[in-house]
Design an enzyme around this catalytic site. Sequence first.
Site, PDB file in Angstrom:
ATOM      1  N   TYR A  92     101.488  60.754 -12.741  1.00  0.00           N
ATOM      2  CA  TYR A  92     102.199  61.068 -11.504  1.00  0.00           C
ATOM      3  C   TYR A  92     103.208  62.178 -11.768  1.00  0.00           C
ATOM      4  CZ  TYR A  92     100.349  56.557  -9.915  1.00  0.00           C
ATOM      5  OH  TYR A  92      99.522  55.515  -9.578  1.00  0.00           O
ATOM      6  N   ASN A 113      96.227  57.578   0.290  1.00  0.00           N
ATOM      7  CA  ASN A 113      94.954  58.290   0.240  1.00  0.00           C
ATOM      8  C   ASN A 113      93.899  57.563   1.086  1.00  0.00           C
ATOM      9  OD1 ASN A 113      92.556  59.572  -0.469  1.00  0.00           O
ATOM     10  ND2 ASN A 113      92.619  58.924  -2.608  1.00  0.00           N
ATOM     11  N   CYS A 121      92.265  59.071  -6.658  1.00  0.00           N
ATOM     12  CA  CYS A 121      93.625  58.640  -6.985  1.00  0.00           C
ATOM     13  C   CYS A 121      93.636  57.688  -8.184  1.00  0.00           C
ATOM     14  CB  CYS A 121      94.296  58.019  -5.772  1.00  0.00           C
ATOM     15  SG  CYS A 121      93.349  56.713  -4.982  1.00  0.00           S
ATOM     16  N   HIS A 122      92.488  57.091  -8.516  1.00  0.00           N
ATOM     17  CA  HIS A 122      92.418  56.193  -9.674  1.00  0.00           C
ATOM     18  C   HIS A 122      92.611  56.956 -10.988  1.00  0.00           C
ATOM     19  CE1 HIS A 122      88.287  57.621  -9.020  1.00  0.00           C
ATOM     20  NE2 HIS A 122      88.134  57.511 -10.333  1.00  0.00           N
ATOM     21  N   GLU A 149      83.862  55.863 -15.348  1.00  0.00           N
ATOM     22  CA  GLU A 149      83.844  57.297 -15.631  1.00  0.00           C
ATOM     23  C   GLU A 149      83.828  57.577 -17.128  1.00  0.00           C
ATOM     24  OE1 GLU A 149      86.683  59.651 -13.488  1.00  0.00           O
ATOM     25  OE2 GLU A 149      86.125  58.746 -11.577  1.00  0.00           O
TER      26      GLU A 149
END
Length: 175
Positions: A92, A113, A121-122, A149
Amino acid sequence: MEPSIRRLVTQSPFGPLTLTERDAALVALDWGRLPESDGPSPLLSAAAEQLEDYFDGRLKRFDLAAMPRGTDFQIRVWRALQAIPYGETMTYGEIARALKSSARAVGMACGANPLPIIVPCHRVLAENGLGGFSGLGGIATKRRLLALENDAAMPRRQPSLFDLPLFSYSGATAV
């Protein structure tokens, strides 16, 4: 003139997700099932296909007409999120410094979001841990998305001769 709103529910490893299109642009991805429209549009069908490919590890970047609604600042944050490569993360604070803002404001924009997963956003973490996640399942879902991912981003290799056992013992005993 009344805006054209369509919805499509698609299945995911996290349960049903509802995609919403307004005036030919994707505007929301909701966790769970909302009432669907009469039939899917080409955009909603493409979004559902791309989500399936993402969950299967075949898609690294979404390519969809999207127009999430938010403040100018939120939209700047969401654009920054889309620049984070698949399988990577930022904090952030890093995003806040780039936008000349505060980490708290970036976190609030991430929480607002309307297109989670598609606007990733993850991939945003706190300086000292995972931070938060407003999606269904909270941090557990964020962990699973990051793991998905990371697993898909790992290069796959073919087994080599050295991966095979040298001997096969089928119940024989050594003398």
